[in-house]
Design a protein around this motif. Structure first.
Motif, PDB file in Angstrom:
ATOM      1  N   THR A   1      12.636 -24.104  11.994  1.00  0.00           N
ATOM      2  CA  THR A   1      12.404 -25.161  11.022  1.00  0.00           C
ATOM      3  C   THR A   1      12.325 -24.610   9.601  1.00  0.00           C
ATOM      4  OG1 THR A   1      10.943 -27.000  10.418  1.00  0.00           O
ATOM      5  CG2 THR A   1       9.879 -25.020  11.259  1.00  0.00           C
ATOM      6  N   ALA A   2      12.673 -25.450   8.646  1.00  0.00           N
ATOM      7  CA  ALA A   2      12.504 -25.105   7.235  1.00  0.00           C
ATOM      8  C   ALA A   2      11.185 -25.662   6.701  1.00  0.00           C
ATOM      9  CB  ALA A   2      13.665 -25.657   6.414  1.00  0.00           C
ATOM     10  N   SER A   3      10.471 -26.412   7.530  1.00  0.00           N
ATOM     11  CA  SER A   3       9.215 -27.034   7.119  1.00  0.00           C
ATOM     12  C   SER A   3       8.169 -25.979   6.773  1.00  0.00           C
ATOM     13  CB  SER A   3       8.671 -27.920   8.246  1.00  0.00           C
ATOM     14  OG  SER A   3       7.378 -28.405   7.913  1.00  0.00           O
ATOM     15  N   ASN A   4       7.348 -26.276   5.784  1.00  0.00           N
ATOM     16  CA  ASN A   4       6.275 -25.341   5.441  1.00  0.00           C
ATOM     17  C   ASN A   4       5.007 -25.628   6.243  1.00  0.00           C
ATOM     18  OD1 ASN A   4       5.388 -27.656   4.168  1.00  0.00           O
ATOM     19  ND2 ASN A   4       4.959 -26.670   2.214  1.00  0.00           N
ATOM     20  N   GLN A   5       5.112 -26.532   7.221  1.00  0.00           N
ATOM     21  CA  GLN A   5       3.982 -26.847   8.092  1.00  0.00           C
ATOM     22  C   GLN A   5       4.327 -26.458   9.528  1.00  0.00           C
ATOM     23  OE1 GLN A   5       1.071 -28.205   6.681  1.00  0.00           O
ATOM     24  NE2 GLN A   5       2.253 -27.736   4.847  1.00  0.00           N
ATOM     25  N   GLY A   6       3.444 -25.684  10.143  1.00  0.00           N
ATOM     26  CA  GLY A   6       3.616 -25.327  11.546  1.00  0.00           C
ATOM     27  C   GLY A   6       2.581 -26.039  12.389  1.00  0.00           C
ATOM     28  N   ILE A   7       2.922 -26.292  13.641  1.00  0.00           N
ATOM     29  CA  ILE A   7       2.001 -26.987  14.541  1.00  0.00           C
ATOM     30  C   ILE A   7       2.218 -26.477  15.962  1.00  0.00           C
ATOM     31  CG2 ILE A   7       3.589 -28.920  14.879  1.00  0.00           C
ATOM     32  CD1 ILE A   7       1.067 -30.736  14.943  1.00  0.00           C
ATOM     33  N   TRP A   8       1.112 -26.348  16.703  1.00  0.00           N
ATOM     34  CA  TRP A   8       1.192 -25.908  18.093  1.00  0.00           C
ATOM     35  C   TRP A   8       0.010 -26.446  18.866  1.00  0.00           C
ATOM     36  CZ3 TRP A   8      -1.677 -21.874  20.882  1.00  0.00           C
ATOM     37  CH2 TRP A   8      -1.124 -21.547  22.131  1.00  0.00           C
ATOM     38  N   GLN A   9       0.294 -27.054  20.019  1.00  0.00           N
ATOM     39  CA  GLN A   9      -0.782 -27.471  20.912  1.00  0.00           C
ATOM     40  C   GLN A   9      -0.997 -26.354  21.922  1.00  0.00           C
ATOM     41  OE1 GLN A   9      -0.221 -31.002  23.325  1.00  0.00           O
ATOM     42  NE2 GLN A   9      -2.440 -31.239  23.515  1.00  0.00           N
ATOM     43  N   VAL A  10      -2.239 -25.933  22.034  1.00  0.00           N
ATOM     44  CA  VAL A  10      -2.599 -24.858  22.961  1.00  0.00           C
ATOM     45  C   VAL A  10      -2.068 -25.211  24.344  1.00  0.00           C
ATOM     46  CG1 VAL A  10      -4.538 -23.608  23.991  1.00  0.00           C
ATOM     47  CG2 VAL A  10      -4.623 -24.272  21.585  1.00  0.00           C
ATOM     48  N   ASN A  11      -1.479 -24.234  25.024  1.00  0.00           N
ATOM     49  CA  ASN A  11      -0.798 -24.518  26.285  1.00  0.00           C
ATOM     50  C   ASN A  11      -1.633 -24.239  27.530  1.00  0.00           C
ATOM     51  OD1 ASN A  11      -0.724 -21.742  26.191  1.00  0.00           O
ATOM     52  ND2 ASN A  11       1.499 -21.578  26.050  1.00  0.00           N
ATOM     53  N   ARG A  12      -2.925 -24.034  27.354  1.00  0.00           N
ATOM     54  CA  ARG A  12      -3.827 -23.960  28.503  1.00  0.00           C
ATOM     55  C   ARG A  12      -5.242 -24.278  28.023  1.00  0.00           C
ATOM     56  NH1 ARG A  12      -4.065 -17.488  29.059  1.00  0.00           N
ATOM     57  NH2 ARG A  12      -6.164 -17.240  28.248  1.00  0.00           N
ATOM     58  N   GLU A  13      -6.106 -24.625  28.955  1.00  0.00           N
ATOM     59  CA  GLU A  13      -7.469 -24.989  28.583  1.00  0.00           C
ATOM     60  C   GLU A  13      -8.214 -23.780  28.032  1.00  0.00           C
ATOM     61  OE1 GLU A  13      -9.513 -27.055  31.722  1.00  0.00           O
ATOM     62  OE2 GLU A  13      -7.813 -28.387  32.039  1.00  0.00           O
ATOM     63  N   LEU A  14      -8.956 -24.012  26.969  1.00  0.00           N
ATOM     64  CA  LEU A  14      -9.757 -22.953  26.366  1.00  0.00           C
ATOM     65  C   LEU A  14     -11.180 -23.031  26.890  1.00  0.00           C
ATOM     66  CD1 LEU A  14      -8.464 -23.244  22.716  1.00  0.00           C
ATOM     67  CD2 LEU A  14      -7.889 -21.487  24.394  1.00  0.00           C
ATOM     68  N   PRO A  15     -11.890 -21.898  26.939  1.00  0.00           N
ATOM     69  CA  PRO A  15     -13.257 -21.918  27.464  1.00  0.00           C
ATOM     70  C   PRO A  15     -14.174 -22.755  26.571  1.00  0.00           C
ATOM     71  CG  PRO A  15     -12.749 -19.785  26.471  1.00  0.00           C
ATOM     72  CD  PRO A  15     -11.477 -20.566  26.491  1.00  0.00           C
ATOM     73  N   PRO A  16     -14.996 -23.609  27.181  1.00  0.00           N
ATOM     74  CA  PRO A  16     -15.899 -24.442  26.385  1.00  0.00           C
ATOM     75  C   PRO A  16     -17.136 -23.668  25.929  1.00  0.00           C
ATOM     76  CG  PRO A  16     -16.207 -24.910  28.706  1.00  0.00           C
ATOM     77  CD  PRO A  16     -15.081 -23.915  28.610  1.00  0.00           C
ATOM     78  N   GLY A  17     -17.689 -24.113  24.812  1.00  0.00           N
ATOM     79  CA  GLY A  17     -18.970 -23.588  24.359  1.00  0.00           C
ATOM     80  C   GLY A  17     -18.939 -22.206  23.739  1.00  0.00           C
ATOM     81  N   GLN A  18     -17.778 -21.633  23.549  1.00  0.00           N
ATOM     82  CA  GLN A  18     -17.672 -20.303  22.959  1.00  0.00           C
ATOM     83  C   GLN A  18     -17.051 -20.411  21.574  1.00  0.00           C
ATOM     84  OE1 GLN A  18     -15.621 -17.359  25.305  1.00  0.00           O
ATOM     85  NE2 GLN A  18     -16.371 -18.213  27.222  1.00  0.00           N
ATOM     86  N   ILE A  19     -17.626 -19.704  20.618  1.00  0.00           N
ATOM     87  CA  ILE A  19     -17.007 -19.629  19.301  1.00  0.00           C
ATOM     88  C   ILE A  19     -15.827 -18.667  19.414  1.00  0.00           C
ATOM     89  CG2 ILE A  19     -17.307 -18.916  16.907  1.00  0.00           C
ATOM     90  CD1 ILE A  19     -20.214 -19.817  17.131  1.00  0.00           C
ATOM     91  N   LEU A  20     -14.662 -19.135  18.981  1.00  0.00           N
ATOM     92  CA  LEU A  20     -13.434 -18.354  19.079  1.00  0.00           C
ATOM     93  C   LEU A  20     -12.800 -18.207  17.700  1.00  0.00           C
ATOM     94  CD1 LEU A  20     -11.961 -20.122  22.231  1.00  0.00           C
ATOM     95  CD2 LEU A  20     -13.188 -17.938  22.172  1.00  0.00           C
TER      96      LEU A  20
ATOM     97  N   VAL B   1     -15.979 -28.024  22.601  1.00  0.00           N
ATOM     98  CA  VAL B   1     -17.169 -28.577  23.241  1.00  0.00           C
ATOM     99  C   VAL B   1     -16.753 -29.533  24.352  1.00  0.00           C
ATOM    100  CG1 VAL B   1     -18.608 -28.332  21.180  1.00  0.00           C
ATOM    101  CG2 VAL B   1     -17.375 -30.461  21.565  1.00  0.00           C
ATOM    102  N   VAL B   2     -17.622 -29.671  25.317  1.00  0.00           N
ATOM    103  CA  VAL B   2     -17.375 -30.614  26.401  1.00  0.00           C
ATOM    104  C   VAL B   2     -18.076 -31.918  26.051  1.00  0.00           C
ATOM    105  CG1 VAL B   2     -17.688 -31.062  28.863  1.00  0.00           C
ATOM    106  CG2 VAL B   2     -17.225 -28.735  28.058  1.00  0.00           C
ATOM    107  N   PRO B   3     -17.328 -33.006  25.946  1.00  0.00           N
ATOM    108  CA  PRO B   3     -17.968 -34.277  25.605  1.00  0.00           C
ATOM    109  C   PRO B   3     -19.011 -34.668  26.659  1.00  0.00           C
ATOM    110  CG  PRO B   3     -15.576 -34.470  25.540  1.00  0.00           C
ATOM    111  CD  PRO B   3     -15.901 -33.136  26.136  1.00  0.00           C
ATOM    112  N   VAL B   4     -20.110 -35.211  26.184  1.00  0.00           N
ATOM    113  CA  VAL B   4     -21.158 -35.687  27.088  1.00  0.00           C
ATOM    114  C   VAL B   4     -20.693 -37.007  27.684  1.00  0.00           C
ATOM    115  CG1 VAL B   4     -23.555 -36.455  27.247  1.00  0.00           C
ATOM    116  CG2 VAL B   4     -22.930 -34.563  25.736  1.00  0.00           C
ATOM    117  N   GLN B   5     -20.757 -37.102  29.011  1.00  0.00           N
ATOM    118  CA  GLN B   5     -20.341 -38.323  29.683  1.00  0.00           C
ATOM    119  C   GLN B   5     -21.580 -39.118  30.087  1.00  0.00           C
ATOM    120  OE1 GLN B   5     -17.611 -37.446  32.848  1.00  0.00           O
ATOM    121  NE2 GLN B   5     -16.264 -36.233  31.527  1.00  0.00           N
ATOM    122  N   SER B   6     -21.537 -40.395  29.807  1.00  0.00           N
ATOM    123  CA  SER B   6     -22.681 -41.238  30.176  1.00  0.00           C
ATOM    124  C   SER B   6     -22.620 -41.553  31.656  1.00  0.00           C
ATOM    125  CB  SER B   6     -22.694 -42.503  29.339  1.00  0.00           C
ATOM    126  OG  SER B   6     -21.477 -43.204  29.520  1.00  0.00           O
ATOM    127  N   ALA B   7     -23.794 -41.765  32.240  1.00  0.00           N
ATOM    128  CA  ALA B   7     -23.882 -42.029  33.683  1.00  0.00           C
ATOM    129  C   ALA B   7     -23.605 -43.464  34.004  1.00  0.00           C
ATOM    130  CB  ALA B   7     -25.283 -41.665  34.176  1.00  0.00           C
TER     131      ALA B   7
END
Length: 109
Positions: A60-79, A103-109
């Motif tokens: 691309t000639a665009s000055n903006q890059g984008i990427w969606q992570v291709n696997r789940e990242l560990p929750p609760g860790q600063i990376l 972060v893992v969203p809190v799910q209501s019961a």
């Protein structure tokens, strides 16, 4: 990095299992086609590689890059995350690292 753009003290917070990263890419030569990018994610101490994207084609000639992570990242860790791009001739230096946490969203019961 544009997203995430957090610091170690105030990391960007993602609730998605696979967040999307964005960055700005520039080159002084007119008409540059950015051929590839590579993203690396490490732990907070920067001594364990959590994910290395490898070299992804973008063409691309665009000055903006984008990427969606291709696997789940560990929750609760600063990376940390950084990116580099290839302009068809040379690889850029890696960007400054920015910090984020999934972060893992809190799910209501």
């Amino acid at each position: 990095m544009k997203i995430p753009n957090g610091t170690q003290a105030a990391p960007t917070i993602f609730s998605e299992l696979r967040p999307t990263f964005q960055w700005t890419q520039t080159d002084p030569d007119p008409g540059t086609i950015f051929s590839y990018y590579q993203i690396q994610i490490t732990n907070e101490a920067n001594d364990v590689m959590v994910l290395d994207s490898g070299q992804f084609y973008q063409g691309t000639a665009s000055n903006q890059g984008i990427w969606q992570v291709n696997r789940e990242l560990p929750p609760g860790q600063i990376l940390r995350v950084r990116v580099r791009v290839f302009d068809g001739t040379t690889w850029s230096d890696y960007s400054e690292q920015t910090w984020f946490v999934r972060v893992v969203p809190v799910q209501s019961a």
